[in-house]
Design a protein around this motif. Structure first.
Motif, PDB file in Angstrom:
ATOM      1  N   ALA A 265       0.847  -1.199   0.000  1.00 22.49           N
ATOM      2  CA  ALA A 265       0.000   0.000   0.000  1.00 22.49           C
ATOM      3  C   ALA A 265       0.876   1.240   0.000  1.00 22.49           C
ATOM      4  O   ALA A 265       2.002   1.239   0.512  1.00 22.49           O
ATOM      5  N   CYS A 266       0.350   2.334  -0.572  1.00 24.10           N
ATOM      6  CA  CYS A 266       1.036   3.613  -0.542  1.00 24.10           C
ATOM      7  C   CYS A 266       0.000   4.722  -0.678  1.00 24.10           C
ATOM      8  O   CYS A 266      -1.106   4.507  -1.184  1.00 24.10           O
ATOM      9  N   GLY A 267       0.359   5.921  -0.200  1.00 22.64           N
ATOM     10  CA  GLY A 267      -0.521   7.070  -0.322  1.00 22.64           C
ATOM     11  C   GLY A 267      -1.091   7.543   0.991  1.00 22.64           C
ATOM     12  O   GLY A 267      -0.529   7.293   2.073  1.00 22.64           O
ATOM     13  N   CYS A 268      -2.223   8.223   0.907  1.00 28.25           N
ATOM     14  CA  CYS A 268      -2.868   8.814   2.081  1.00 28.25           C
ATOM     15  C   CYS A 268      -3.254   7.737   3.082  1.00 28.25           C
ATOM     16  O   CYS A 268      -3.788   6.689   2.713  1.00 28.25           O
ATOM     17  N   ASN A 269      -3.003   8.029   4.363  1.00 27.40           N
ATOM     18  CA  ASN A 269      -3.255   7.034   5.413  1.00 27.40           C
ATOM     19  C   ASN A 269      -3.862   7.699   6.641  1.00 27.40           C
ATOM     20  O   ASN A 269      -3.690   7.221   7.756  1.00 27.40           O
ATOM     21  N   PHE A 270      -4.561   8.831   6.449  1.00 31.45           N
ATOM     22  CA  PHE A 270      -5.090   9.594   7.574  1.00 31.45           C
ATOM     23  C   PHE A 270      -6.073   8.790   8.411  1.00 31.45           C
ATOM     24  O   PHE A 270      -6.180   9.005   9.621  1.00 31.45           O
ATOM     25  N   SER A 271      -6.807   7.868   7.794  1.00 32.19           N
ATOM     26  CA  SER A 271      -7.791   7.058   8.521  1.00 32.19           C
ATOM     27  C   SER A 271      -7.321   5.625   8.719  1.00 32.19           C
ATOM     28  O   SER A 271      -8.094   4.779   9.156  1.00 32.19           O
ATOM     29  N   GLY A 272      -6.062   5.342   8.398  1.00 31.64           N
ATOM     30  CA  GLY A 272      -5.545   3.984   8.526  1.00 31.64           C
ATOM     31  C   GLY A 272      -5.901   3.102   7.354  1.00 31.64           C
ATOM     32  O   GLY A 272      -5.797   1.874   7.446  1.00 31.64           O
ATOM     33  N   GLN A 273      -6.298   3.688   6.200  1.00 27.38           N
ATOM     34  CA  GLN A 273      -6.760   2.892   5.068  1.00 27.38           C
ATOM     35  C   GLN A 273      -5.664   2.075   4.405  1.00 27.38           C
ATOM     36  O   GLN A 273      -5.972   1.158   3.639  1.00 27.38           O
ATOM     37  N   CYS A 274      -4.392   2.377   4.700  1.00 26.73           N
ATOM     38  CA  CYS A 274      -3.298   1.574   4.143  1.00 26.73           C
ATOM     39  C   CYS A 274      -2.997   0.336   4.986  1.00 26.73           C
ATOM     40  O   CYS A 274      -2.213  -0.516   4.569  1.00 26.73           O
ATOM     41  N   GLY A 275      -3.603   0.240   6.191  1.00 23.89           N
ATOM     42  CA  GLY A 275      -3.449  -0.958   7.007  1.00 23.89           C
ATOM     43  C   GLY A 275      -2.063  -1.169   7.554  1.00 23.89           C
ATOM     44  O   GLY A 275      -1.694  -2.298   7.906  1.00 23.89           O
TER      45      GLY A 275
ATOM     46  N   THR B 182       0.441   7.570   9.201  1.00 20.33           N
ATOM     47  CA  THR B 182       1.380   8.367   8.420  1.00 20.33           C
ATOM     48  C   THR B 182       1.299   7.962   6.951  1.00 20.33           C
ATOM     49  O   THR B 182       1.229   6.772   6.635  1.00 20.33           O
ATOM     50  N   ALA B 183       1.286   8.939   6.062  1.00 22.97           N
ATOM     51  CA  ALA B 183       1.229   8.652   4.626  1.00 22.97           C
ATOM     52  C   ALA B 183       2.433   7.816   4.203  1.00 22.97           C
ATOM     53  O   ALA B 183       3.551   8.005   4.700  1.00 22.97           O
ATOM     54  N   LEU B 184       2.221   6.878   3.277  1.00 17.64           N
ATOM     55  CA  LEU B 184       3.276   5.990   2.784  1.00 17.64           C
ATOM     56  C   LEU B 184       3.703   6.468   1.402  1.00 17.64           C
ATOM     57  O   LEU B 184       2.920   6.411   0.446  1.00 17.64           O
ATOM     58  N   GLU B 185       4.943   6.953   1.279  1.00 18.42           N
ATOM     59  CA  GLU B 185       5.424   7.514   0.019  1.00 18.42           C
ATOM     60  C   GLU B 185       5.920   6.443  -0.936  1.00 18.42           C
ATOM     61  O   GLU B 185       6.102   6.715  -2.124  1.00 18.42           O
ATOM     62  N   THR B 186       6.145   5.246  -0.461  1.00 17.31           N
ATOM     63  CA  THR B 186       6.600   4.149  -1.303  1.00 17.31           C
ATOM     64  C   THR B 186       5.768   2.923  -0.978  1.00 17.31           C
ATOM     65  O   THR B 186       5.274   2.788   0.145  1.00 17.31           O
ATOM     66  N   PRO B 187       5.543   2.006  -1.931  1.00 18.70           N
ATOM     67  CA  PRO B 187       4.750   0.809  -1.640  1.00 18.70           C
ATOM     68  C   PRO B 187       5.317   0.033  -0.460  1.00 18.70           C
ATOM     69  O   PRO B 187       6.493  -0.350  -0.457  1.00 18.70           O
ATOM     70  N   THR B 188       4.493  -0.159   0.547  1.00 22.09           N
ATOM     71  CA  THR B 188       4.904  -0.797   1.799  1.00 22.09           C
ATOM     72  C   THR B 188       4.076  -2.047   2.030  1.00 22.09           C
ATOM     73  O   THR B 188       2.849  -2.014   1.930  1.00 22.09           O
ATOM     74  N   LYS B 189       4.741  -3.134   2.352  1.00 25.04           N
ATOM     75  CA  LYS B 189       4.051  -4.411   2.585  1.00 25.04           C
ATOM     76  C   LYS B 189       3.233  -4.340   3.869  1.00 25.04           C
ATOM     77  O   LYS B 189       3.700  -3.865   4.904  1.00 25.04           O
ATOM     78  N   ILE B 190       1.979  -4.808   3.797  1.00 18.99           N
ATOM     79  CA  ILE B 190       1.114  -4.847   4.974  1.00 18.99           C
ATOM     80  C   ILE B 190       1.462  -6.102   5.763  1.00 18.99           C
ATOM     81  O   ILE B 190       1.042  -7.213   5.425  1.00 18.99           O
ATOM     82  N   LYS B 191       2.233  -5.923   6.816  1.00 17.78           N
ATOM     83  CA  LYS B 191       2.747  -7.074   7.557  1.00 17.78           C
ATOM     84  C   LYS B 191       1.648  -7.804   8.328  1.00 17.78           C
ATOM     85  O   LYS B 191       1.792  -8.979   8.675  1.00 17.78           O
TER      86      LYS B 191
END
Length: 802
Positions: free
Chosen positions: A598-608, A613-622
């Motif tokens: 996931a990457c991008g806006c994470n204000f509501s925790g939508q990136c899991g 904090t916003a994720l500027e690079t694709p980050t694995k959802i551990k």
């Protein structure tokens, strides 16, 4: 004319007679303005809320309040101070400018109160009010006066009344008081002392909270040492039990759109528990969500204000004989619930839905036999027929062919038929219908008007053939033909179309260039687009405000606010990506191995990711490791993840059976420990049931191992239970702070009711629980009252929620 005691909010131009002479006698001082509250504000955000703040100006001086998040009836209670020039100076300035610049003259003589909606990308002016300060100076300048309270009606730039969400005029309540310089100095000194006192109390509160946190941490570490071995087995058991068509959710659920049974934000993926499992497809919209189970039934949750849920109240029949009223439909649903179609719409027999799409306020559904259904807001024609609001699924009849796929934007829809043609309906103000060129030639912009920009009946988009895939963002669309070419149309702001330039609108489909190979899948978000090629490479274009394009690996990062052509996500080069999904301002990527990035806006925790904090690079959802995810759906502020269905159909090997018996035995023991059950209960029957008909040589060994683990769990029962009681006190404090929305240290009746409603209590049950704390239902509840009267009742629900 100079009118003393004039109607508040009315602009009064200063006269030249007695009013001028009276004004020249006023001394220099300070205007103390207390902005109290606002009522009936209009909806300005996409979720139907507002983040308002007030700016107050007098002459060249201006101050503003803090913004209040997500409300339509804000309360500020903030005191602002503005310097007031002597009356003689004001008259001189007024006479100097009023002949050439009337607005400047107003700003000198009037207090300007402006209402704004705060936003990350820029503040939006809602309206303003004018108060002729010097006309009421005699009433607000008396020594010791408390001040004059005014209820101001907000006007727009055309001096027309602004109406709020409920059709009532938007109003602001302020209190105004005038003080001399000496009084202002004393007031400031008193304010400084009060501020220092507040800071001292806040430091004491933080110190007390830190002490409680440390105590809780000590207890948790003590328990952690005893549970490490058990947690490893339980984690494995949880992963095994969740695999197979299960849906996980994370992000904001203000309307219940996460389907988790509450309206809280969830920053790590949580399993959606409902009976109609497993799930085959899902769609995350703005404020509602849709699911399809293996039987082809559709389930929905979230907001149903415009009928997009398609649900009726429990116990209400959908038979042909009964006429349904507005009160028979569901307007908010916290857990997924099955939609029952109205039989007269399509005849008798079963109906299997194979695809769903969620727009801003409407729902599109496609059946196995190619029939398209829709429900929700139809004011802009997005439903495919003339209906302002459709609260139960209705068939879309006028389609040129048999439906193959559907997609939904904010206020428009696309329908792909089996002959490779695409039809569109809804609003086309920025070209999202793909054929506004024909409408444009029939008359000028003024002649067409807003009605010409909308179309309720689906019509085929000219020049768009051999299409195999469609996807819709908020205001733009992407389609893929059989050769893997991508065509885009609609709003071109921020480069979301990927055509090499930023344009206001593209009226007809235009080819997207810059993709290295044929594209097999695409996803259109609100302000960006994602493309997946046959080589499992991901390309992205459009807005990168929160890093949703995942370009940090290219040296771009979030500071590269948008791109005009598709760029490769180099961070995903070594991954075989099988699925992409673009949300409002975040992106989800699924690999063939079942991992999710996931990457991008994470204000509501939508990136899991476990944070905000916003994720500027694709980050694995551990938090999804060990669970094979096959697809994902990104909504406005929430996300869904669908696990593989194959695990449900696989036959267990002998080793897996023994491992499951061991893990399930330990899980049952853990469950008994939580419920403080006696350790002497028999588990032989349960172990026999768990084994089933499997005849394994290692069965006796596995049973003995399970019994040993069970005994080990209860080894330190008394000590663990004592620690658990102390931990419960810490959990109660954390929950109490979460419910205390205004941070006052006590729960108001409205805060308490909102908190108890989130646990699913009825209104009668809420009244009973509140009376456990106090005989007065309108009194506030402090932490001791919460701990003694409410926590024992909801503690089990709190554990389930966690």
């Amino acid at each position: 004319r100079h009118v003393t005691g004039a109607e508040p909010g009315r602009v009064i131009i200063m006269g030249e007679t007695a009013g001028m002479q009276e004004l020249m006698q006023w001394p220099k001082g300070w205007l103390v303005v207390t902005v109290m509250k606002g009522t009936h504000l209009p909806k300005t955000d996409t979720i139907g809320l507002c983040d308002p703040f007030v700016k107050v100006s007098l002459g060249e001086h201006s101050v503003k309040t803090k913004h209040v998040r997500k409300t339509l009836n804000p309360t500020w209670n903030e005191t602002l101070e503005l310097p007031v020039d002597a009356g003689e100076d004001v008259v001189g300035k007024f006479i100097e400018v009023h002949e050439n610049n009337l607005e400047h003259a107003r700003s000198i003589a009037c207090l300007v109160v402006q209402l704004y909606d705060w936003d990350v990308t820029g503040n939006e002016l809602i309206g303003h009010c004018y108060v002729e300060v010097y006309a009421i100076m005699e009433r607000i300048g008396r020594p010791g006066a408390h001040g004059l309270e005014l209820l101001l009606e907000v006007k727009d730039e055309n001096e027309l009344t602004v109406f709020g969400f409920d059709g009532q005029p938007t109003k602001l309540m302020v209190r105004i008081r005038f003080v001399l310089d000496e009084e202002a100095a004393q007031a400031k000194a008193a304010a400084r002392l009060a501020q220092e006192e507040r800071k001292r109390r806040k430091r004491m509160s933080l110190a007390l909270e830190e002490e409680r946190r440390l105590q809780s941490q000590i207890i948790e570490e003590s328990l952690q040492r005893q549970m490490e071995a058990k947690e490893r087995f339980l984690a494995q058991l949880q992963r095994e039990s969740m695999m197979g068509g299960d849906v996980f959710a994370c992000g904001g659920g203000a309307f219940g759109q996460t389907g988790l049974g509450h309206i809280l934000e969830v920053i790590t993926p949580a399993l959606i528990r409902y009976e109609a499992l497993p799930c085959t497809d899902m769609a995350a919209g703005v404020v509602h969500s849709l699911f399809i189970n293996e039987e082809g039934n559709v389930l929905s949750c979230g907001s149903g204000e415009w009928g997009q849920l398609g649900l009726v109240q429990p116990g209400v029949s959908t038979s042909e004989e009964q006429d349904l009223g507005d009160e028979d439909f569901v307007y908010e649903q916290l857990v997924p619930r099955e939609i029952h179609f109205h039989p007269p719409l399509f005849g008798s027999g079963s109906l299997k839905i194979v695809q769903v799409a969620a727009g801003a306020r409407h729902t599109m559904m496609l059946s196995e036999c190619g029939i398209v259904f829709s429900c929700g807001d139809g004011r802009y024609g997005a439903l495919g027929y003339e209906e302002a609001s459709q609260r139960m699924p209705r068939r879309v009849d006028k389609i040129a062919g048999c439906g193959k796929s559907v997609s939904a934007g904010s206020y428009h829809s696309l329908i792909l038929t089996d002959d490779g043609l695409v039809s569109s309906c809804g609003t086309g103000n920025v070209g999202q219908l793909g054929d506004l060129l024909e409408i444009e030639t029939s008359g000028g912009e003024e002649e067409r008007g807003e009605a010409a920009m909308m179309r309720a009946e689906p019509q085929v988009i000219p020049g768009c053939s051999n299409i195999i895939f469609i996807t819709s963002g908020a205001f733009h669309n992407l389609v893929i033909d059989r050769e893997g070419q991508v065509f885009a149309f609609g709003s071109g702001g921020h480069g979301r179309l990927g055509i090499g330039e930023e344009v206001e609108k593209v009226l007809r489909p235009i080819k997207v260039c810059g993709l290295d190979s044929s594209v097999i899948m695409a996803s259109a978000g609100d302000y960006h687009s994602l493309f997946l090629t046959g080589k499992q490479e991901v390309f992205a274009t459009g807005s990168n405000q929160f890093g949703q394009l995942g370009l940090a690996g290219r040296g771009g990062g979030k500071e590269r606010r948008y791109v005009l052509r598709p760029l490769r996500m180099e961070a995903m080069e070594d991954m075989e990506v099988s699925h992409v999904s673009a949300g409002s301002q975040h992106s989800l990527l699924v690999t063939r191995e079942g991992d999710v990035y996931a990457c991008g806006c994470n204000f509501s925790g939508q990136c899991g990711s476990g944070g905000k904090t916003a994720l500027e690079t694709p980050t694995k959802i551990k938090f999804l490791e060990g669970i094979k995810i096959i697809t994902a759906s990104a909504g406005s502020s929430h996300s869904f993840f669908l696990s593989s269905k194959l695990a449900r159909r696989q036959r267990l090997t002998a080793q897996m059976v023994i491992g499951r018996i061991r893990n399930q035995s330990l899980a049952k023991a853990w469950d008994a420990w939580q419920r403080e059950v006696d350790a002497s209960y028999e588990i032989a029957d349960w172990l026999h049931e768990a084994a089933g008909l499997q005849q394994e040589e290692s069965w006796t060994e596995a049973r003995a191992e399970a019994q040993t683990l069970l005994t080990w769990v209860f080894r330190d029962m008394d000590k663990a239970l004592h620690a658990k009681e102390q931990l419960a006190h810490s959990e109660a404090w954390s929950l109490f702070k979460a419910f205390d929305l205004d941070g006052s240290g006590a729960l108001s009746p409205s805060e308490l009711r909102l908190a108890l409603d989130s646990f699913g209590y009825s209104e009668e049950e809420v009244d009973f629980i509140i009376l456990r704390c106090s005989d007065d239902p309108d009194s506030q509840v402090d932490f001791d009252g919460f701990l003694q009267g409410i926590w024992p009742v909801i503690s089990s629900e709190h554990e389930e929620l966690q």
